[in-house]
Design a protein around this motif. Structure first.
Motif, PDB file in Angstrom:
ATOM      1  N   ALA A  89     -12.253   6.594 -20.027  1.00 55.84           N
ATOM      2  CA  ALA A  89     -13.096   5.419 -20.271  1.00 55.84           C
ATOM      3  C   ALA A  89     -13.840   5.601 -21.592  1.00 55.84           C
ATOM      4  N   CYS A  90     -14.195   4.480 -22.187  1.00 51.86           N
ATOM      5  CA  CYS A  90     -14.940   4.513 -23.453  1.00 51.86           C
ATOM      6  C   CYS A  90     -16.353   5.045 -23.204  1.00 51.86           C
ATOM      7  N   SER A  91     -16.740   6.086 -23.935  1.00 53.16           N
ATOM      8  CA  SER A  91     -18.082   6.666 -23.766  1.00 53.16           C
ATOM      9  C   SER A  91     -19.169   5.749 -24.306  1.00 53.16           C
ATOM     10  N   LEU A 111     -16.347  -2.026 -36.921  1.00 48.13           N
ATOM     11  CA  LEU A 111     -15.858  -2.431 -35.604  1.00 48.13           C
ATOM     12  C   LEU A 111     -15.575  -1.203 -34.754  1.00 48.13           C
ATOM     13  N   HIS A 112     -15.762  -1.333 -33.446  1.00 50.49           N
ATOM     14  CA  HIS A 112     -15.456  -0.249 -32.528  1.00 50.49           C
ATOM     15  C   HIS A 112     -14.078  -0.478 -31.939  1.00 50.49           C
ATOM     16  N   GLY A 113     -13.312   0.579 -31.852  1.00 47.41           N
ATOM     17  CA  GLY A 113     -12.028   0.520 -31.184  1.00 47.41           C
ATOM     18  C   GLY A 113     -10.887   0.051 -32.071  1.00 47.41           C
ATOM     19  N   PRO A 114      -9.794  -0.322 -31.484  1.00 44.99           N
ATOM     20  CA  PRO A 114      -9.584  -0.527 -30.054  1.00 44.99           C
ATOM     21  C   PRO A 114      -9.470   0.803 -29.297  1.00 44.99           C
ATOM     22  N   CYS A 115     -10.090   0.796 -28.126  1.00 45.62           N
ATOM     23  CA  CYS A 115     -10.027   1.972 -27.256  1.00 45.62           C
ATOM     24  C   CYS A 115      -9.578   1.505 -25.878  1.00 45.62           C
ATOM     25  N   GLY A 116      -9.760   2.316 -24.876  1.00 41.68           N
ATOM     26  CA  GLY A 116      -9.369   1.930 -23.518  1.00 41.68           C
ATOM     27  C   GLY A 116      -7.936   2.315 -23.219  1.00 41.68           C
ATOM     28  N   SER A 139     -19.073   2.471 -23.653  1.00 38.81           N
ATOM     29  CA  SER A 139     -19.032   1.336 -22.719  1.00 38.81           C
ATOM     30  C   SER A 139     -18.383   0.088 -23.291  1.00 38.81           C
ATOM     31  N   TYR A 140     -17.400   0.251 -24.190  1.00 38.77           N
ATOM     32  CA  TYR A 140     -16.635  -0.890 -24.661  1.00 38.77           C
ATOM     33  C   TYR A 140     -15.408  -1.067 -23.776  1.00 38.77           C
ATOM     34  N   PRO A 141     -14.886  -2.294 -23.625  1.00 36.18           N
ATOM     35  CA  PRO A 141     -15.408  -3.535 -24.206  1.00 36.18           C
ATOM     36  C   PRO A 141     -16.654  -4.012 -23.457  1.00 36.18           C
ATOM     37  N   PRO A 185     -11.279   8.444 -30.325  1.00 34.62           N
ATOM     38  CA  PRO A 185     -12.357   9.448 -30.245  1.00 34.62           C
ATOM     39  C   PRO A 185     -13.451   9.152 -29.215  1.00 34.62           C
ATOM     40  N   CYS A 186     -13.680   7.878 -28.894  1.00 38.10           N
ATOM     41  CA  CYS A 186     -14.750   7.549 -27.940  1.00 38.10           C
ATOM     42  C   CYS A 186     -14.341   7.778 -26.490  1.00 38.10           C
ATOM     43  N   MET A 187     -13.072   8.013 -26.230  1.00 39.18           N
ATOM     44  CA  MET A 187     -12.571   8.076 -24.855  1.00 39.18           C
ATOM     45  C   MET A 187     -12.933   9.405 -24.190  1.00 39.18           C
TER      46      MET A 187
HETATM   47 ZN   LIG Z   1     -14.586   2.929 -27.222  1.00 39.91          ZN
END
Ligand SMILES: [Zn+2]
Length: 154
Positions: A145-147, A127-132, A149-151, A139-141
């Motif tokens: 913003a999520c690099s 699963l990806h995240g939670p991010c944002g 493109s989630y959610p 790490p994706c931020m």
């Molecule tokens: Zn993300």
């Protein structure tokens, strides 16, 4: 092409990815090292687990009797190996309808109350995240913003 000519089209395409947190790898790292610092170690652990998968697939026939197989191991940019495996099953074990696929593939989260270990593996690796906004240091931020493109929309 020779395998396909003799045995027919592949039935299964399986990808196995190296987990940098496998205990066998973590146990052998020196202080300050990460798994991708040690391709000698990660490749040995990966090969050991790949052979265990082959034993389940080819000798134990967990997905059916295998008539032919071929695989390749590649290294990802971050230095960890992954394998792609093509499997050709015997005719009576070929997947023909939805119930055949449902027997060997599941795209649902495991039940946490009955399969806690499997649930933890899937939710930590698949699963990806939670991010944002709730986790701006994930790490994706990048720039808030999520690099990746989630959610994403359904
Ligand atoms: Zn993300």
């Amino acid at each position: 092409m020779a395998l396909i000519k003799k045995f027919g089209k592949p039935d299964l395409f399986i990808t196995m990815t190296c987990n940098p947190n496998w205990p066998e790898t973590l146990h052998e790292l020196r202080p300050g090292e990460e798994a991708n610092d040690r391709p000698d170690l990660t490749s040995r652990v990966f090969n050991m687990k790949l052979n265990a998968l082959f034993k389940d697939l080819l000798q134990n026939g967990v997905l059916g009797t295998v008539m032919a197989d071929i695989h390749v191991v590649e290294w990802q940019k971050r230095g960890l190996p992954h394998g792609h495996i093509l499997i050709i099953l015997r005719n009576q074990d070929k997947l023909r309808d939805n119930s055949d696929y449902d027997r060997i593939v599941c795209a649902e989260l495991p039940d946490k109350s009955t399969h806690l270990e499997l649930y933890n593996i899937v939710t930590s690796r698949m699963l990806h995240g939670p991010c944002g906004a709730l986790h701006p240091s994930y790490p994706c931020m990048v720039n808030g913003a999520c690099s990746k493109s989630y959610p994403k929309t359904f």
